[in-house]
Motif scaffolding. Structure first.
Motif, PDB file in Angstrom:
ATOM      1  N   CYS A  44      31.539  33.985  22.400  1.00 44.60           N
ATOM      2  CA  CYS A  44      31.975  35.382  21.947  1.00 44.60           C
ATOM      3  C   CYS A  44      32.344  36.392  23.455  1.00 44.60           C
ATOM      4  O   CYS A  44      33.423  37.157  23.107  1.00 44.60           O
ATOM      5  CB  CYS A  44      30.964  36.141  21.441  1.00 44.60           C
ATOM      6  N   CYS A  45      32.153  35.805  24.259  1.00 43.37           N
ATOM      7  CA  CYS A  45      32.181  36.533  25.546  1.00 43.37           C
ATOM      8  C   CYS A  45      33.624  35.957  26.403  1.00 43.37           C
ATOM      9  O   CYS A  45      34.219  36.646  27.359  1.00 43.37           O
ATOM     10  CB  CYS A  45      31.263  36.726  26.514  1.00 43.37           C
ATOM     11  N   GLY A  46      34.055  34.975  25.969  1.00 39.15           N
ATOM     12  CA  GLY A  46      35.165  34.275  26.677  1.00 39.15           C
ATOM     13  C   GLY A  46      34.886  33.051  27.630  1.00 39.15           C
ATOM     14  O   GLY A  46      33.540  32.851  28.089  1.00 39.15           O
ATOM     15  N   ASP A  47      35.766  32.416  27.798  1.00 39.05           N
ATOM     16  CA  ASP A  47      35.435  31.105  28.761  1.00 39.05           C
ATOM     17  C   ASP A  47      35.521  31.230  30.265  1.00 39.05           C
ATOM     18  O   ASP A  47      36.710  31.897  30.828  1.00 39.05           O
ATOM     19  CB  ASP A  47      36.754  30.227  28.189  1.00 39.05           C
ATOM     20  N   PRO A  48      34.480  31.051  30.747  1.00 35.31           N
ATOM     21  CA  PRO A  48      34.644  31.372  32.354  1.00 35.31           C
ATOM     22  C   PRO A  48      35.493  30.532  32.976  1.00 35.31           C
ATOM     23  O   PRO A  48      35.825  30.949  34.049  1.00 35.31           O
ATOM     24  CB  PRO A  48      32.973  31.081  32.808  1.00 35.31           C
ATOM     25  N   TRP A  49      35.581  29.429  32.707  1.00 35.13           N
ATOM     26  CA  TRP A  49      36.616  28.414  33.341  1.00 35.13           C
ATOM     27  C   TRP A  49      38.031  28.940  33.089  1.00 35.13           C
ATOM     28  O   TRP A  49      38.855  28.847  34.143  1.00 35.13           O
ATOM     29  CB  TRP A  49      36.596  27.011  32.888  1.00 35.13           C
ATOM     30  N   GLN A  50      38.366  29.525  31.992  1.00 37.55           N
ATOM     31  CA  GLN A  50      39.519  29.985  31.827  1.00 37.55           C
ATOM     32  C   GLN A  50      39.761  31.351  32.627  1.00 37.55           C
ATOM     33  O   GLN A  50      40.838  31.575  33.363  1.00 37.55           O
ATOM     34  CB  GLN A  50      39.833  30.562  30.425  1.00 37.55           C
ATOM     35  N   ALA A  51      38.574  32.099  32.834  1.00 41.14           N
ATOM     36  CA  ALA A  51      38.730  33.344  33.706  1.00 41.14           C
ATOM     37  C   ALA A  51      38.928  32.842  35.147  1.00 41.14           C
ATOM     38  O   ALA A  51      39.620  33.564  35.843  1.00 41.14           O
ATOM     39  CB  ALA A  51      37.231  34.046  33.638  1.00 41.14           C
ATOM     40  N   ARG A  52      38.314  31.765  35.606  1.00 43.23           N
ATOM     41  CA  ARG A  52      38.481  31.549  36.990  1.00 43.23           C
ATOM     42  C   ARG A  52      40.127  30.732  36.987  1.00 43.23           C
ATOM     43  O   ARG A  52      40.538  30.955  38.155  1.00 43.23           O
ATOM     44  CB  ARG A  52      37.548  30.105  37.238  1.00 43.23           C
ATOM     45  N   GLU A  53      40.582  30.058  36.190  1.00 35.50           N
ATOM     46  CA  GLU A  53      42.036  29.589  36.187  1.00 35.50           C
ATOM     47  C   GLU A  53      42.822  30.970  36.277  1.00 35.50           C
ATOM     48  O   GLU A  53      43.890  30.937  36.828  1.00 35.50           O
ATOM     49  CB  GLU A  53      42.348  28.803  35.136  1.00 35.50           C
ATOM     50  N   TYR A  54      42.648  31.917  35.477  1.00 37.99           N
ATOM     51  CA  TYR A  54      43.468  33.030  35.399  1.00 37.99           C
ATOM     52  C   TYR A  54      43.418  33.547  36.932  1.00 37.99           C
ATOM     53  O   TYR A  54      44.534  34.102  37.273  1.00 37.99           O
ATOM     54  CB  TYR A  54      42.839  34.167  34.608  1.00 37.99           C
ATOM     55  N   LEU A  55      42.175  33.621  37.539  1.00 36.50           N
ATOM     56  CA  LEU A  55      42.315  34.345  38.744  1.00 36.50           C
ATOM     57  C   LEU A  55      42.981  33.705  39.927  1.00 36.50           C
ATOM     58  O   LEU A  55      43.773  34.259  40.579  1.00 36.50           O
ATOM     59  CB  LEU A  55      40.852  34.444  39.315  1.00 36.50           C
ATOM     60  N   GLU A  56      43.007  32.370  39.645  1.00 40.10           N
ATOM     61  CA  GLU A  56      43.672  31.434  40.700  1.00 40.10           C
ATOM     62  C   GLU A  56      45.222  31.611  40.219  1.00 40.10           C
ATOM     63  O   GLU A  56      46.009  31.892  41.444  1.00 40.10           O
ATOM     64  CB  GLU A  56      43.444  29.928  40.400  1.00 40.10           C
ATOM     65  N   THR A  57      45.817  31.744  39.169  1.00 41.94           N
ATOM     66  CA  THR A  57      47.063  32.014  38.959  1.00 41.94           C
ATOM     67  C   THR A  57      47.531  33.329  39.359  1.00 41.94           C
ATOM     68  O   THR A  57      48.727  33.670  39.974  1.00 41.94           O
ATOM     69  CB  THR A  57      47.429  32.231  37.579  1.00 41.94           C
ATOM     70  N   VAL A  58      46.776  34.403  39.292  1.00 40.47           N
ATOM     71  CA  VAL A  58      47.005  35.752  39.817  1.00 40.47           C
ATOM     72  C   VAL A  58      46.979  35.595  41.276  1.00 40.47           C
ATOM     73  O   VAL A  58      48.073  36.294  41.920  1.00 40.47           O
ATOM     74  CB  VAL A  58      45.797  36.840  39.402  1.00 40.47           C
ATOM     75  N   MET A  59      46.159  35.109  42.061  1.00 37.43           N
ATOM     76  CA  MET A  59      46.204  35.028  43.474  1.00 37.43           C
ATOM     77  C   MET A  59      47.530  34.427  44.127  1.00 37.43           C
ATOM     78  O   MET A  59      47.904  34.845  44.985  1.00 37.43           O
ATOM     79  CB  MET A  59      44.997  34.317  43.835  1.00 37.43           C
TER      80      MET A  59
END
Length: 81
Positions: A44-59
């Protein structure tokens, strides 16, 4: 950056940081099974691995100076994990 890129929205980077930070600091984080969808809390709160990948893409898309600042925060969390 959140206002310039089409796939970002105001607060999206902060949300990804909060999601990754809360996952890293969760005591049972290593029991979370990515393939099975994990526990209902992450479902329900979201995928932490997806959040980490998102951060990498942003960086990778940020300027070097800004990316360095964010990378230092993310890598500190990575070391905790």
């Amino acid at each position: 950056m959140e206002h310039q890129k089409q796939r970002l929205w105001p607060g999206s980077i902060g949300e990804a940081m909060v999601r990754w930070r809360s996952f890293v600091h969760q005591p049972n984080r290593r029991l979370w099974d990515y393939d099975s969808g994990g526990c209902t809390e992450w479902a329900c709160c979201g995928d932490p691995w997806q959040a980490r990948e998102y951060l990498e893409t942003v960086m990778l898309a940020m300027s070097r100076r800004r990316a360095r600042e964010l990378r230092s925060l993310v890598e500190a969390l990575d070391r905790c994990y």
